[in-house]
Design an enzyme around this catalytic site. Structure first.
Site, PDB file in Angstrom:
ATOM      1  N   ASP A  99     -12.633   5.350   4.231  1.00  0.00           N
ATOM      2  CA  ASP A  99     -11.803   4.261   4.725  1.00  0.00           C
ATOM      3  C   ASP A  99     -11.401   4.624   6.150  1.00  0.00           C
ATOM      4  OD1 ASP A  99      -9.852   2.135   4.779  1.00  0.00           O
ATOM      5  OD2 ASP A  99      -9.746   2.322   2.595  1.00  0.00           O
ATOM      6  N   ASP A 195     -10.465  -0.829   7.801  1.00  0.00           N
ATOM      7  CA  ASP A 195      -9.218  -1.509   7.461  1.00  0.00           C
ATOM      8  C   ASP A 195      -8.909  -2.611   8.486  1.00  0.00           C
ATOM      9  OD1 ASP A 195      -6.844  -1.333   5.642  1.00  0.00           O
ATOM     10  OD2 ASP A 195      -5.775  -0.953   7.510  1.00  0.00           O
ATOM     11  N   GLU A 258     -12.991  -5.005   6.329  1.00  0.00           N
ATOM     12  CA  GLU A 258     -11.988  -5.719   5.518  1.00  0.00           C
ATOM     13  C   GLU A 258     -11.509  -6.914   6.330  1.00  0.00           C
ATOM     14  OE1 GLU A 258      -7.623  -5.369   3.384  1.00  0.00           O
ATOM     15  OE2 GLU A 258      -7.979  -4.581   5.390  1.00  0.00           O
ATOM     16  N   HIS A 319      -7.320  -2.586  -4.110  1.00  0.00           N
ATOM     17  CA  HIS A 319      -5.986  -2.000  -4.288  1.00  0.00           C
ATOM     18  C   HIS A 319      -4.857  -2.849  -3.721  1.00  0.00           C
ATOM     19  CE1 HIS A 319      -7.252  -0.938  -0.265  1.00  0.00           C
ATOM     20  NE2 HIS A 319      -5.984  -0.765   0.028  1.00  0.00           N
ATOM     21  N   ASP A 320      -5.184  -4.017  -3.181  1.00  0.00           N
ATOM     22  CA  ASP A 320      -4.154  -4.928  -2.664  1.00  0.00           C
ATOM     23  C   ASP A 320      -4.014  -6.190  -3.505  1.00  0.00           C
ATOM     24  OD1 ASP A 320      -3.764  -3.275  -0.402  1.00  0.00           O
ATOM     25  OD2 ASP A 320      -5.338  -4.316   0.718  1.00  0.00           O
TER      26      ASP A 320
HETATM   27  O1  TEU Z   1      -4.758  -4.441   3.884  1.00  0.00           O
HETATM   28  C1  TEU Z   1      -4.625  -5.491   4.791  1.00  0.00           C
HETATM   29  C2  TEU Z   1      -4.023  -6.689   4.246  1.00  0.00           C
HETATM   30  O2  TEU Z   1      -4.258  -7.745   4.740  1.00  0.00           O
HETATM   31  C3  TEU Z   1      -3.122  -6.473   3.081  1.00  0.00           C
HETATM   32  O3  TEU Z   1      -1.939  -5.974   3.613  1.00  0.00           O
HETATM   33  C4  TEU Z   1      -2.851  -7.709   2.337  1.00  0.00           C
HETATM   34  O4  TEU Z   1      -2.475  -8.719   3.201  1.00  0.00           O
HETATM   35  C5  TEU Z   1      -1.706  -7.439   1.396  1.00  0.00           C
HETATM   36  O5  TEU Z   1      -1.992  -6.276   0.678  1.00  0.00           O
HETATM   37  C6  TEU Z   1      -1.482  -8.584   0.457  1.00  0.00           C
HETATM   38  O6  TEU Z   1      -2.545  -8.773  -0.399  1.00  0.00           O
HETATM   39  C7  TEU Z   1      -5.114  -3.189   4.358  1.00  0.00           C
HETATM   40  C8  TEU Z   1      -5.072  -2.200   3.225  1.00  0.00           C
HETATM   41  O7  TEU Z   1      -6.023  -2.550   2.267  1.00  0.00           O
HETATM   42  C9  TEU Z   1      -3.682  -2.143   2.685  1.00  0.00           C
HETATM   43  O8  TEU Z   1      -3.590  -1.343   1.555  1.00  0.00           O
HETATM   44  C10 TEU Z   1      -2.791  -1.613   3.785  1.00  0.00           C
HETATM   45  O9  TEU Z   1      -1.451  -1.624   3.369  1.00  0.00           O
HETATM   46  C11 TEU Z   1      -2.934  -2.443   5.059  1.00  0.00           C
HETATM   47  O10 TEU Z   1      -4.271  -2.731   5.397  1.00  0.00           O
HETATM   48  C12 TEU Z   1      -2.364  -1.688   6.236  1.00  0.00           C
HETATM   49  O11 TEU Z   1      -3.202  -0.633   6.560  1.00  0.00           O
END
Ligand code: TEU
Ligand code: CA
Length: 519
Positions: A99, A195, A258, A319-320
């Site tokens: 990542d 990311d 992403e 994971h989000d």
């Molecule tokens: O996620 C980006 C992102 O857009 C997420 O924050 C999403 O909007 C949120 O989780 C709601 O679904 C990436 C990573 O995957 C996330 O884990 C990080 O917190 C974020 O970037 C910041 O690096």
């Protein structure tokens, strides 16, 4: 099939390292833990692992706040452990994707410590400093600007104030970050998941964002404005293209972005003449309504928008995002598995999906995710989908001998690898079967997708190549009848009809799906 790049044939498995396997009893997953489970991933039948950040980090955002891009956080192990993971993965024919977090660092990164130390510091311009804030908001709530009293200016943070954004207009930043990529590529990692690729560069005039007419109370404060000027700027594409050329200095690597954008904008990230990301993540199944019509629409729109030569990809969870089994229920989770694994291109699954793990309810005092802490109770929290992998029915599910950093689901006694491995009809057995079929039938990877239709909430499509495979998915909770041409069942979601011949009218159980090989 063999002449396709490895990543075109791949099913990628996301490991959230804190939650996969703990090897030392501190309740947090680590690199040695991942190594212990590599044989499981081989047996499952995936091709690559993407490991969420393991770099040194104060863990304000659990590793997405990086303090050193070329190290390993002691929580996860050390560089020797990393090298062992890479070697052990490769020895088993598994690829390893890291990542890469280019948009922001930790506030504890030496670059930011220098940058904030004085307006004259050589690294001042490595971050985004302004005398006055504008109306841009943080993804985790509130203004995206933090006043720094020492030098009397504001710095910009798309996420937490502990995650200052880098200034990608500065050539020195670019070079330093590209060298980070080279550091890992030289070690032999197979690629990167980048990311928030679409956020890397911001409007150089810092214009205010327009209000979002769809905003209402109960949404994140980040929804108040439309992110017109702080995301998806035209200049991002030259940065992506440069990242791609760095990747291409090495052979056989992959660049994944992403990107949460509508299909038309998403496609621009493939880049001019395919010189952008190899795979801009396609998240459109994550948010679509779970009906045959909605899914068919998503597939058709994506397929139609794909530029010539661009390779498709599909994602069911990360994971989000809420877990698929919680979103659609256990029965439809099987339909989702069959859907994902019969779609064209590269696929990404999230650890635990294969056993039907669900979102675990998190009590207020158990909350760890800053997104939830900053804006409680409006559904921003991501802890529920980040709970430990369930390996067996022991007290902490085989994840740890200590106390897990997030609670286990109370279904971990039945939703776990050990039990499902013994069960011929478990969702895990279904995943293994589907993953194996994808290897046996290259048509599923690269065949044409046609005759896509949704009728009576039944989704059907064909994959045509050297052979023809029809997928029929019952999205309803009722028994349904369909007409088919003569065919043989390759797999059914209930795992009890393999090898059966069908022709004419066939009945599907509630939430049942088939992949049929045309006779
Ligand atoms: O996620 C980006 C992102 O857009 C997420 O924050 C999403 O909007 C949120 O989780 C709601 O679904 C990436 C990573 O995957 C996330 O884990 C990080 O917190 C974020 O970037 C910041 O690096
Ligand atoms: Ca540990």
């Amino acid at each position: 099939m063999q002449d396709l790049d490895w990543w075109k044939r791949a099913v990628i498995y996301e490991v959230y390292p804190r939650s996969f396997q703990d090897s030392n009893g501190d309740g947090i997953g680590d690199l040695r833990g991942i190594v212990e489970r590599l044989d499981y991933l081989v047996e499952l039948g995936v091709d690559a692992l993407w490991v969420a950040p393991v770099y040194p980090s104060p863990m304000a955002d659990f590793g997405y706040d990086v303090a050193d891009y070329c190290g390993i956080d002691p929580i996860f192990g050390d560089m020797t452990d990393f090298d062992a993971l890479l070697e052990q993965a490769h020895r088993r024919g598994l690829r390893l994707i890291l990542d890469f977090v280019p948009n922001h660092t930790s506030e504890k990164h030496p670059w930011f410590i220098e940058s904030r130390s004085s307006r004259e510091n050589e690294k001042r311009d490595w971050y985004i400093w302004r005398d006055q804030p504008n109306n841009w908001t943080s993804n985790f709530g509130g203004s995206a600007w933090e006043f720094d009293p020492r030098t009397g200016q504001y710095y910009y943070h798309s996420f937490l104030k502990e995650q200052p954004d880098l200034n990608w207009r500065n050539p020195a930043v670019k070079q330093a970050m590209f060298d980070v990529l080279r550091f890992w590529l030289r070690k032999g990692v197979d690629g990167f998941r980048v990311d928030v690729m679409w956020m890397m560069i911001k409007d150089d005039e810092f214009r205010d964002n327009p209000p979002n007419p769809g905003y209402h109370a109960g949404l994140s404060s980040n929804q108040r404005f439309l992110p017109v000027y702080n995301t998806n700027q035209p200049e991002v594409h030259s940065i992506v293209a440069q990242m791609r050329s760095v990747i291409d200095e090495f052979s056989d690597r992959v660049l994944i972005g992403e990107i949460y954008l509508p299909v038309a904008q998403l496609m621009t990230y493939y880049g001019k003449d395919g010189q952008g990301a190899n795979l801009p993540f396609n998240f459109h199944l994550l948010q679509c309504a779970w009906s045959a019509a909605a899914i068919a629409q998503v597939i058709a729109d994506y397929d139609r928008a794909l530029p010539a030569g661009a390779w498709p990809n599909w994602v069911l969870g990360n994971h989000d995002q809420p877990r698929i089994a919680s979103r659609v229920g256990q029965q439809q989770a099987r339909v989702a598995a069959m859907l994902l694994l019969t779609l064209p291109g590269t696929l990404t699954m999230y650890y635990g999906e294969e056993i039907g793990m669900t979102d675990v309810p998190i009590a207020p005092e158990q909350v760890r995710d800053p997104a939830e802490k900053n804006q409680p109770g409006i559904g921003q929290g991501r802890d529920p989908e980040r709970t430990p992998m369930c390996w067996d029915r022991s007290q902490f599910a085989g994840f740890t001998t200590g106390v897990p950093w997030l609670p286990l689901g109370n279904d971990s006694g039945s939703v776990n690898v050990a039990i499902e491995q013994q069960d011929r009809s478990s969702i895990l057995t279904l995943y293994k079967k589907l993953l194996a079929l994808r290897k046996e039938h290259p048509t599923l990877v690269s065949g044409k997708l046609n005759e896509l239709r949704a009728e009576n909430n039944i989704l059907r499509f064909r994959r045509s190549g050297a052979e023809e495979i029809e997928v029929i998915l019952n999205l309803t909770n009722a028994e349904m009848s369909v007409r088919t041409r003569p065919a043989k069942v390759l797999v059914g979601t209930r795992m009890d009809r393999e090898g059966e011949s069908v022709a004419g009218v066939t009945t599907l159980h509630p939430g049942e799906g088939f992949a049929l090989l045309r006779a």
